[in-house]
Design an enzyme around this catalytic site. Structure first.
Site, PDB file in Angstrom:
ATOM      1  N   HIS A   4      -1.419  -1.466  -4.126  1.00 54.91           N
ATOM      2  CA  HIS A   4      -2.627  -1.081  -3.395  1.00 54.91           C
ATOM      3  C   HIS A   4      -2.659   0.441  -3.224  1.00 54.91           C
ATOM      4  CE1 HIS A   4      -5.948  -2.063  -0.625  1.00 54.91           C
ATOM      5  NE2 HIS A   4      -5.507  -1.070   0.121  1.00 54.91           N
TER       6      HIS A   4
ATOM      7  N   MET B 260     -12.128   4.381  -0.235  1.00 51.28           N
ATOM      8  CA  MET B 260     -12.772   4.622   1.063  1.00 51.28           C
ATOM      9  C   MET B 260     -13.496   5.949   0.941  1.00 51.28           C
ATOM     10  SD  MET B 260      -9.576   3.327   3.343  1.00 51.28           S
ATOM     11  CE  MET B 260      -8.464   3.392   1.939  1.00 51.28           C
TER      12      MET B 260
ATOM     13  N   HIS C  81      -8.398   0.935  -3.670  1.00 48.04           N
ATOM     14  CA  HIS C  81      -9.265   0.767  -2.501  1.00 48.04           C
ATOM     15  C   HIS C  81      -9.943   2.100  -2.211  1.00 48.04           C
ATOM     16  CE1 HIS C  81      -9.391  -0.123   2.147  1.00 48.04           C
ATOM     17  NE2 HIS C  81     -10.594  -0.051   1.601  1.00 48.04           N
TER      18      HIS C  81
ATOM     19  N   SER D 230       0.839  -1.200   0.000  1.00 50.25           N
ATOM     20  CA  SER D 230       0.000   0.000   0.000  1.00 50.25           C
ATOM     21  C   SER D 230       0.871   1.245   0.000  1.00 50.25           C
ATOM     22  CB  SER D 230      -0.898   0.012   1.246  1.00 50.25           C
ATOM     23  OG  SER D 230      -1.351   1.332   1.472  1.00 50.25           O
TER      24      SER D 230
ATOM     25  N   MET E 272     -11.167  -5.501   6.216  1.00 48.29           N
ATOM     26  CA  MET E 272     -10.344  -4.519   6.927  1.00 48.29           C
ATOM     27  C   MET E 272      -9.993  -5.092   8.294  1.00 48.29           C
ATOM     28  SD  MET E 272      -9.778  -2.059   4.901  1.00 48.29           S
ATOM     29  CE  MET E 272      -8.739  -1.240   6.130  1.00 48.29           C
TER      30      MET E 272
ATOM     31  N   MET F  36      -8.980   8.123   0.054  1.00 44.89           N
ATOM     32  CA  MET F  36      -9.793   8.524   1.215  1.00 44.89           C
ATOM     33  C   MET F  36     -10.379   9.910   0.990  1.00 44.89           C
ATOM     34  SD  MET F  36      -7.162   7.411   4.202  1.00 44.89           S
ATOM     35  CE  MET F  36      -6.451   5.763   4.242  1.00 44.89           C
TER      36      MET F  36
ATOM     37  N   ASP G 170      -6.366  -6.209   4.909  1.00 48.85           N
ATOM     38  CA  ASP G 170      -5.716  -4.894   4.860  1.00 48.85           C
ATOM     39  C   ASP G 170      -5.677  -4.270   6.253  1.00 48.85           C
ATOM     40  OD1 ASP G 170      -4.856  -2.340   4.194  1.00 48.85           O
ATOM     41  OD2 ASP G 170      -6.598  -1.840   2.961  1.00 48.85           O
TER      42      ASP G 170
ATOM     43  N   ASP H 237      -4.762   3.555  -1.740  1.00 45.20           N
ATOM     44  CA  ASP H 237      -5.797   3.922  -0.768  1.00 45.20           C
ATOM     45  C   ASP H 237      -6.340   5.307  -1.044  1.00 45.20           C
ATOM     46  OD1 ASP H 237      -5.965   1.687   1.090  1.00 45.20           O
ATOM     47  OD2 ASP H 237      -3.876   2.138   1.560  1.00 45.20           O
TER      48      ASP H 237
HETATM   49  C1  DX5 Z   1      -5.987   1.815   5.937  1.00 40.17           C
HETATM   50  C2  DX5 Z   1      -5.590   1.457   4.527  1.00 40.17           C
HETATM   51  C3  DX5 Z   1      -4.474   0.489   4.451  1.00 40.17           C
HETATM   52  C4  DX5 Z   1      -3.197   0.952   5.068  1.00 40.17           C
HETATM   53  C5  DX5 Z   1      -2.501  -0.239   5.620  1.00 40.17           C
HETATM   54  O1  DX5 Z   1      -7.114   2.601   5.925  1.00 40.17           O
HETATM   55  O2  DX5 Z   1      -6.680   0.904   3.817  1.00 40.17           O
HETATM   56  O3  DX5 Z   1      -4.268   0.012   3.139  1.00 40.17           O
HETATM   57  O4  DX5 Z   1      -2.335   1.594   4.172  1.00 40.17           O
HETATM   58  O5  DX5 Z   1      -1.385   0.209   6.294  1.00 40.17           O
HETATM   59  P1  DX5 Z   1      -0.605  -0.710   7.326  1.00 40.17           P
HETATM   60  O6  DX5 Z   1      -0.092  -1.902   6.582  1.00 40.17           O
HETATM   61  O7  DX5 Z   1       0.479   0.204   7.793  1.00 40.17           O
HETATM   62  O8  DX5 Z   1      -1.563  -1.078   8.417  1.00 40.17           O
HETATM   63 ZN    ZN Z   2      -6.313  -0.156   1.825  1.00 36.30          ZN
END
Ligand code: DX5
Ligand code: ZN
Length: 217
Positions: A32, A67, A65, A7, A136, A36, A174, A34
């Site tokens: 990956h 969110m 991903h 990620s 998650m 947000m 994740d 993320d």
């Molecule tokens: C959290 C994200 C993850 C995050 C994971 O909201 O969806 O993908 O980057 O990070 P680590 O591996 O540091 O928990």
């Molecule tokens: Zn993620």
């Protein structure tokens, strides 16, 4: 097939492509990404401009991903020639079936993600429509959080449902995955492993990726 999806949330954004090249060189399977929105989760991260700018710059397929709320409105913006999976949150989609169809119509594989406290039966009427479940194992929003142990049971529960229905659906996990628990996550039933801080958080990204790939064998 067991796959590693580093990620980039924990990458060095002033040097993003260089960090990505390290995980590519080490043989990571997916990238990956993320996304947000500051509404569904209490943080704002990567937007479509960054994802577009990475298109064609790496050979790793993107695992996006989302969110975010109003996913239907934005999925097309994350549809690049690198994009393989687009994953949305069940909690953030009022018309989940419709959102799934929008992603499919763009030619991508569909993932649906569940927050730690969301029961898996919310997928009961979409099992036949999806390619991946993203469990998650932290509350989404930030990298570097600790794995929630109850999620081991959830992973096995999802695996049992998928097997009992005879479906071919990936199980991605994740949040909080490190070298010392990745085996346990795989043994519970996961086959797509996301790791952010454990890969990009400390110095040698190439070495960190190699160590993960080794531990996952
Ligand atoms: C959290 C994200 C993850 C995050 C994971 O909201 O969806 O993908 O980057 O990070 P680590 O591996 O540091 O928990
Ligand atoms: Zn993620």
């Amino acid at each position: 097939m067991i796959q590693l999806a580093p990620s980039i949330l924990s990458a060095d954004f002033s040097n993003l492509l260089e960090d990505i090249k390290q995980v590519e060189r080490a043989g990571a399977h997916l990238l990956h990404i993320d996304v947000m929105d500051g509404h569904f989760v209490p943080n704002i991260s990567i937007g479509p401009l960054i994802v577009e700018s990475l298109e064609g710059k790496t050979t790793i397929p993107f695992d996006v991903h989302l969110m975010i709320e109003n996913a239907d409105q934005y999925v097309e913006k994350f549809s690049t020639s690198n994009t393989k999976f687009i994953t949305v949150h069940a909690e953030a989609c009022v018309h989940l079936n419709r959102t799934i169809q929008v992603i499919k119509s763009l030619g991508h594989k569909v993932g649906v993600s569940l927050n730690p406290s969301t029961p898996i039966d919310c997928l009961d009427y979409v099992w036949n429509e999806i390619d991946m479940v993203l469990i998650m194992s932290v509350n989404p929003g930030f990298g570097g959080q600790s794995f929630i142990p109850d999620m081991f049971t959830k992973i096995s529960d999802v695996k049992r449902v998928i097997d009992s229905r005879g479906l071919n659906i990936d199980i991605e996990v994740d949040g909080g995955i490190k070298l010392d628990n990745v085996r346990e996550v795989i043994n519970a039933g996961a086959n797509v492993i996301v790791a952010g801080s454990a890969i990009f958080g400390a110095k040698d990204v190439y070495e960190n990726t190699n160590r993960f790939l080794e531990a996952m064998k």
